[in-house]
Scaffold this motif. Structure first.
Motif, short mmCIF file in Angstrom:
data_model
loop_
_atom_site.label_atom_id
_atom_site.label_comp_id
_atom_site.label_asym_id
_atom_site.label_seq_id
_atom_site.Cartn_x
_atom_site.Cartn_y
_atom_site.Cartn_z
N ASP A 1 45.53 37.53 21.34
CA ASP A 1 45.70 37.56 19.89
C ASP A 1 46.45 36.32 19.39
N LEU A 2 47.24 35.69 20.27
CA LEU A 2 47.97 34.47 19.92
C LEU A 2 47.14 33.21 20.14
N GLY A 3 45.93 33.36 20.67
CA GLY A 3 45.05 32.21 20.84
C GLY A 3 44.76 31.82 22.28
N PHE A 4 45.28 32.57 23.23
CA PHE A 4 45.04 32.27 24.64
C PHE A 4 43.65 32.78 25.04
N THR A 5 42.85 31.88 25.63
CA THR A 5 41.49 32.26 26.05
C THR A 5 41.24 31.98 27.52
N ARG A 6 42.22 31.38 28.20
CA ARG A 6 42.10 31.09 29.63
C ARG A 6 43.23 31.75 30.39
N VAL A 7 42.90 32.36 31.53
CA VAL A 7 43.92 32.95 32.38
C VAL A 7 43.56 32.67 33.83
N SER A 8 44.60 32.39 34.62
CA SER A 8 44.41 32.09 36.04
C SER A 8 45.21 33.10 36.87
N PHE A 9 44.53 33.75 37.80
CA PHE A 9 45.18 34.74 38.65
C PHE A 9 45.31 34.19 40.08
N GLY A 10 46.50 34.29 40.63
CA GLY A 10 46.74 33.83 41.99
C GLY A 10 46.28 34.88 42.99
N ILE A 11 45.25 34.59 43.76
CA ILE A 11 44.69 35.54 44.72
C ILE A 11 45.07 35.12 46.14
N THR B 1 37.50 33.60 27.62
CA THR B 1 36.28 32.85 27.88
C THR B 1 36.30 32.11 29.21
N SER B 2 37.49 32.02 29.84
CA SER B 2 37.58 31.36 31.14
C SER B 2 38.62 32.07 31.99
N ILE B 3 38.14 32.73 33.04
CA ILE B 3 39.00 33.43 33.99
C ILE B 3 38.92 32.69 35.31
N SER B 4 40.08 32.36 35.85
CA SER B 4 40.13 31.57 37.09
C SER B 4 40.85 32.36 38.18
N HIS B 5 40.37 32.18 39.42
CA HIS B 5 41.04 32.73 40.59
C HIS B 5 41.49 31.57 41.48
N ASP B 6 42.75 31.61 41.89
CA ASP B 6 43.28 30.61 42.81
C ASP B 6 43.17 31.12 44.24
N LEU B 7 42.48 30.36 45.09
CA LEU B 7 42.35 30.67 46.51
C LEU B 7 42.96 29.53 47.31
N ILE B 8 43.42 29.83 48.51
CA ILE B 8 44.02 28.80 49.36
C ILE B 8 43.41 28.89 50.76
N LEU C 1 33.12 37.35 40.10
CA LEU C 1 32.53 36.14 39.54
C LEU C 1 33.39 35.51 38.43
N PRO C 2 34.62 35.09 38.76
CA PRO C 2 35.43 34.38 37.77
C PRO C 2 34.77 33.07 37.36
N ASP C 3 35.11 32.56 36.18
CA ASP C 3 34.47 31.35 35.67
C ASP C 3 34.85 30.11 36.47
N ARG C 4 36.09 30.11 37.00
CA ARG C 4 36.59 28.96 37.76
C ARG C 4 37.21 29.43 39.06
N ILE C 5 37.21 28.53 40.03
CA ILE C 5 37.90 28.76 41.29
C ILE C 5 38.72 27.51 41.60
N SER C 6 39.99 27.71 41.92
CA SER C 6 40.78 26.65 42.53
C SER C 6 40.86 26.99 44.02
N PHE C 7 40.38 26.09 44.85
CA PHE C 7 40.33 26.34 46.30
C PHE C 7 41.18 25.28 46.97
N TYR C 8 42.49 25.55 47.01
CA TYR C 8 43.47 24.55 47.43
C TYR C 8 43.69 24.56 48.94
N SER C 9 44.04 23.40 49.44
CA SER C 9 44.57 23.29 50.79
C SER C 9 46.03 23.69 50.78
N TYR C 10 46.43 24.58 51.70
CA TYR C 10 47.84 24.95 51.79
C TYR C 10 48.66 23.73 52.18
#
Length: 453
Positions: free
Chosen positions: A160-170, A203-210, A232-241
């Motif tokens: 409601d404040l204008g946030f449309t992207r969220v990233s969840f640490g998986i 509009t953009s949901i991201s999952h962080d994977l390592i 099926l999140p919109d984005r994936i961050s697939f980081y090296s630990y």
């Protein structure tokens, strides 16, 4: 590829900035110079493109042993209100330096755990910021959420404040891996917060994977990607630990060295994850990031507007980014400034009316040229020095360092242009290191960086 991984898997920066933090020049930095660079950047960019805010919310109820962020571990939620009041005071210290009303294009709430804070406190913070600001027409607001404590109310309030992207640490769904990194969360919790966000309208949901975490195997990576496919999140961050216990101390010594996948074993985990993500429709973006073709990060790649800063890759570029909160880093393009690293000191300085910067770097003309080359390589996998303004004194030496990488068929250099080959993306950090004249002039004598691959 195996022999190249062994050859190039050396300690190196991640290049979320240039110069990298260990090479900031304390001797030429001062708070006064930072404020001057801030004012200059604000005047040049506010009306044209707006500004970005990174707000660091450092509190976590428990310590995740993979985490390299600056955090404060506590279960005492009475810390929320005084910390938010301090953030608002710091923001107003910057507003007092501005010559016009700030136009905010981007806000990112990072941590720590932003969803440690109640919905009411998050709403109070954002509303207080916009008492002295307006939104850019193309604004994009995002935040990081913990699947175990993100509530539907928090998601709705921020939307409601204008946030449309969220990233969840998986990170990983395997129980043994989760226990080793002290980040135990069920697939059900992840599914709940992902589905809630989608229902609300994000509009953009991201999952962080390592990859490279203790006890990870090809089987656990396959299972993690299989479960990711279900949501099926919109984005994936697939980081090296990044295993840097010499920097982060006991928090990253919660397991034995032999429990970590090494070298080729670790790289296989990445290649497997990358292949599986590709098979379910994700496109590799920059380095370590993947997106569905419908996501704005993919579209930014197509339009060559992808940008990289201390928050990672973003589809929005602003010249000025203000970091608010303990340990937050600001970027005026002409300079960097980092806030003090403890909550107590941060609150003391701000409550005394001081901008809480304790270190930083003012970029030289050479730094600005090299910074652009590093950004070009990290975001677009190419750069050019055809124009005189894009050259620097030690360019020939950098090109000499790149010859061996070119011989190994990882890049091409023709007509004063460099192009990274598609299969060479794992080696991008090594390529940037050849342009990093500060690193070349003064090789580290102690451990500073994680391994590049």
């Amino acid at each position: 590829m195996k022999s190249l991984i062994q050859k190039y898997n050396i300690p190196g920066p991640r290049y979320t900035s240039y110069p990298t933090v260990p090479y900031w020049d304390a001797n030429t930095f001062s708070k006064e110079k930072w404020i001057h660079s801030f004012k200059k950047s604000f005047q040049e960019s506010n009306e044209k493109e707006g500004i970005s805010l990174y707000i660091h919310l450092p509190f976590c109820e428990s310590l995740c042993t993979f985490c390299a962020c600056h955090k404060h571990i506590t279960k005492r939620h009475e810390v929320e209100t005084p910390y938010i009041e301090t953030l608002i005071k710091e923001w107003n210290l910057y507003v007092d330096l501005m010559t016009e009303i700030p136009v905010i294009k981007e806000i990112h709430l990072g941590g720590g755990t932003p969803t440690f804070f109640t919905a009411e406190n998050l709403q109070y913070l954002i509303n207080a910021i916009f008492n002295n600001a307006t939104k850019h027409p193309d604004f994009e607001f995002s935040f990081e959420g913990h699947p175990n404590n993100t509530t539907k109310k928090q998601l709705q309030t921020l939307f409601d404040l204008g946030f449309t992207r969220v990233s969840f640490g998986i990170q990983d769904y395997n129980a043994k891996v989760q226990k080793a990194i002290h980040r135990e969360q069920s697939f059900e919790n992840v599914a709940n917060v992902t589905n809630w966000a989608r229902e609300i309208g994000y509009t953009s949901i991201s999952h962080d994977l390592i990859f490279g975490l203790p006890f990870q195997t090809q089987e656990s990576i396959t299972n993690t990607i299989r479960k990711t496919k279900e949501l099926l999140p919109d984005r994936i961050s697939f980081y090296s630990y990044a295993h840097v216990p010499w920097v982060k101390g006991v928090g990253q010594r919660g397991f034995k060295e032999e429990d970590l996948p090494k070298n080729e074993e670790k790289r296989v985990l990445y290649e497997l994850g990358k292949q599986l993500l590709s098979e379910i429709g994700y496109v590799e973006i920059g380095m370590d990031h993947f997106a569905l073709p419908s996501d704005s990060l993919y579209k930014a790649t197509e339009t060559q507007t992808l940008h990289r800063n201390f928050m990672g890759y973003t589809s929005n570029k602003t010249q000025l980014m203000i970091g608010l909160g303990m340990s937050a880093i600001s970027d005026s393009w002409y300079g960097f400034a980092q806030n003090v690293k403890t909550v107590k000191e941060y609150q003391t300085l701000v409550n005394n009316g001081e901008i809480p910067v304790f270190r930083g770097h003012i970029l030289t003309e050479e730094d600005l040229v090299i910074r652009q080359h590093v950004l070009n390589i990290m975001c677009h996998f190419k750069t050019s020095w055809k124009q005189e303004k894009n050259t620097f004194k030690e360019l020939d030496h950098s090109l000499e360092l790149l010859k061996e990488i070119e011989i190994d068929n990882l890049l091409t250099i023709n007509n004063s242009e460099l192009h990274v080959k598609k299969d060479a993306r794992p080696f991008v950090r090594n390529i940037c290191m050849a342009f990093d004249v500060r690193l070349q002039r003064k090789k580290p004598q102690t451990k500073l960086f994680s391994m590049t691959i």
